[in-house]
Design a protein around this motif. Structure first.
Motif, short mmCIF file in Angstrom:
data_model
loop_
_atom_site.label_atom_id
_atom_site.label_comp_id
_atom_site.label_asym_id
_atom_site.label_seq_id
_atom_site.Cartn_x
_atom_site.Cartn_y
_atom_site.Cartn_z
N UNK A 50 0.85 -1.19 0.00
CA UNK A 50 0.00 0.00 0.00
C UNK A 50 0.89 1.25 0.00
N UNK A 51 0.81 2.12 -1.04
CA UNK A 51 1.65 3.32 -1.05
C UNK A 51 1.39 4.19 0.19
N UNK A 52 2.45 4.79 0.72
CA UNK A 52 2.26 5.68 1.87
C UNK A 52 2.98 7.00 1.62
N UNK A 53 2.46 8.04 2.23
CA UNK A 53 2.96 9.40 1.96
C UNK A 53 3.06 10.17 3.26
N UNK A 54 4.23 10.78 3.50
CA UNK A 54 4.38 11.65 4.66
C UNK A 54 3.92 13.04 4.22
N UNK A 55 2.96 13.59 4.93
CA UNK A 55 2.33 14.85 4.49
C UNK A 55 3.35 15.92 4.17
N UNK A 56 4.37 16.08 5.08
CA UNK A 56 5.29 17.21 4.88
C UNK A 56 6.15 17.07 3.62
N UNK A 57 6.18 15.84 3.03
CA UNK A 57 6.96 15.65 1.79
C UNK A 57 6.08 15.79 0.54
N UNK A 58 4.78 16.01 0.74
CA UNK A 58 3.85 16.12 -0.39
C UNK A 58 3.71 17.57 -0.84
N UNK A 59 3.62 17.77 -2.16
CA UNK A 59 3.30 19.12 -2.67
C UNK A 59 1.87 19.44 -2.28
N UNK A 60 1.55 20.73 -2.18
CA UNK A 60 0.19 21.15 -1.82
C UNK A 60 -0.84 20.54 -2.79
N UNK A 61 -0.51 20.55 -4.10
CA UNK A 61 -1.42 20.02 -5.12
C UNK A 61 -1.69 18.54 -4.89
N UNK A 62 -0.66 17.79 -4.43
CA UNK A 62 -0.84 16.36 -4.19
C UNK A 62 -1.66 16.11 -2.91
N UNK A 63 -1.46 16.97 -1.91
CA UNK A 63 -2.30 16.88 -0.71
C UNK A 63 -3.77 17.05 -1.12
N UNK A 64 -4.00 18.00 -2.03
CA UNK A 64 -5.37 18.27 -2.50
C UNK A 64 -5.94 17.04 -3.22
N UNK A 65 -5.10 16.42 -4.06
CA UNK A 65 -5.56 15.23 -4.80
C UNK A 65 -5.98 14.12 -3.83
N UNK A 66 -5.16 13.88 -2.80
CA UNK A 66 -5.46 12.80 -1.86
C UNK A 66 -6.70 13.09 -1.04
N UNK A 67 -6.86 14.34 -0.62
CA UNK A 67 -8.04 14.71 0.19
C UNK A 67 -9.31 14.69 -0.65
N UNK A 68 -9.27 15.37 -1.82
CA UNK A 68 -10.51 15.51 -2.59
C UNK A 68 -10.88 14.22 -3.29
N UNK A 69 -9.90 13.34 -3.52
CA UNK A 69 -10.21 12.05 -4.14
C UNK A 69 -10.68 11.02 -3.15
N UNK A 70 -10.31 11.19 -1.88
CA UNK A 70 -10.68 10.20 -0.86
C UNK A 70 -12.00 10.55 -0.20
N UNK A 71 -12.21 11.81 0.08
CA UNK A 71 -13.41 12.21 0.84
C UNK A 71 -14.51 12.52 -0.18
N UNK A 72 -15.18 11.46 -0.59
CA UNK A 72 -16.19 11.56 -1.66
C UNK A 72 -17.43 10.76 -1.28
N UNK A 73 -18.59 11.02 -1.85
CA UNK A 73 -18.90 12.24 -2.59
C UNK A 73 -19.16 13.38 -1.62
#
Ligand SMILES: Cc1cc2nc3c(=O)[nH]c(=O)nc-3n(C[C@H](O)[C@H](O)[C@H](O)COP(=O)(O)O)c2cc1C
Length: 234
Positions: free
Chosen positions: A1-24
């Motif tokens: 399972x891919x994992x991501x440390x928030x502080x290493x993510x670009x703002x745009x990628x944080x947005x992708x993970x949040x808006x793609x996961x918290x749906x609809x």
């Protein structure tokens, strides 16, 4: 399972993970009053917070977007207008209003009347100054409780209280139950054009009310259903 440390993510990628996961996400079309007149804009970072009184939250990014400049007062018209007049009408967007809602989403100059361009009919509210959009079948006349600035961009977390409900006969019954099929509320997914409709409903045994202990048979039935899912490797 891919994992991501928030502080290493670009703002745009944080947005992708949040808006793609918290749906609809439900969509609030918010009318406000500013010095230049009325405004309406859709927001999907929107949800119910609680009742007594009925409260909701909406979250607004800076006007310049995620990578925007740090200039002062970099706010969308909705936030600027709420600072001018701390009242709003929140409308639930349904499938039939999707194209009109979409017109209101364009970041145009505050002198442009997006409500008229979209083809909405404005109607006087009962207790707040911003108008209702007549075509919307759920309209919450609301007062601003607070605007919190949050995060580094920042986001503007708008907290509101509903003071007057207008709900069309076509979606509500005498017991005040709202029929999700008649409402056909639009749900926001991720990306520049992702939406969904509620086309598949199902029922699960109800929870017991908070503060009471679960009736034994309901708890046993819930556990048996979960056990079956594990057995079927769902
Ligand atoms: C379906 C949809 C949902 C949106 N959700 C949000 C949101 O939650 N927060 C936000 O800041 N912008 C959101 N936007 C973008 C705003 O609607 C857009 O920036 C709008 O122009 C703001 O208008 P205003 O400057 O009149 O307030 C959304 C747009 C669409 C189409």
């Amino acid at each position: 399972m891919p994992k991501f440390k928030t502080e290493e993510l670009k703002v745009e990628d944080q947005y992708k993970l949040m808006s793609g996961s918290i749906i609809p996400r439900p969509i609030a079309l918010v009318s406000t009053l500013g010095p230049d007149g009325y405004n309406a804009a859709p927001f999907s970072f929107f949800n119910c917070i609680g009742v007594s009184p009925p409260m909701f939250m909406i979250s607004c990014s800076p006007r310049d977007g995620l990578g925007g400049s740090k200039k002062k007062n970099n706010v969308k018209d909705t936030v600027a207008n709420l600072r001018h007049c701390p009242e709003m009408v929140v409308h639930i967007v349904d499938y039939y209003l999707r194209n009109r809602m979409n017109v209101c989403a364009h970041d145009v100059d505050s002198s442009v009347d997006e409500i008229e361009e979209a083809g909405f009919t404005i109607q006087e509210s009962e207790v707040v100054k911003p108008p209702r959009l007549a075509e919307c079948r759920i309209q919450f006349e609301s007062k601003l409780l607070d605007i919190h600035e949050m995060g580094k961009l920042p986001y503007y977390l708008i907290l509101g209280e509903v003071v007057y409900f207008h709900i069309s006969d076509s979606v509500i019954n005498d017991e005040l139950h709202i029929d999700p099929n008649s409402l056909d509320a639009l749900g926001r997914l991720a990306g520049s054009g992702g939406y969904t409709r509620i086309l598949d409903n199902f029922v699960m045994q109800r929870f017991h009310p908070p503060g009471s202990s679960p009736p034994g048979d309901i708890f046993e039935a819930a556990k048996a259903a979960a056990k079956l899912d594990r057995k079927l490797k769902i």
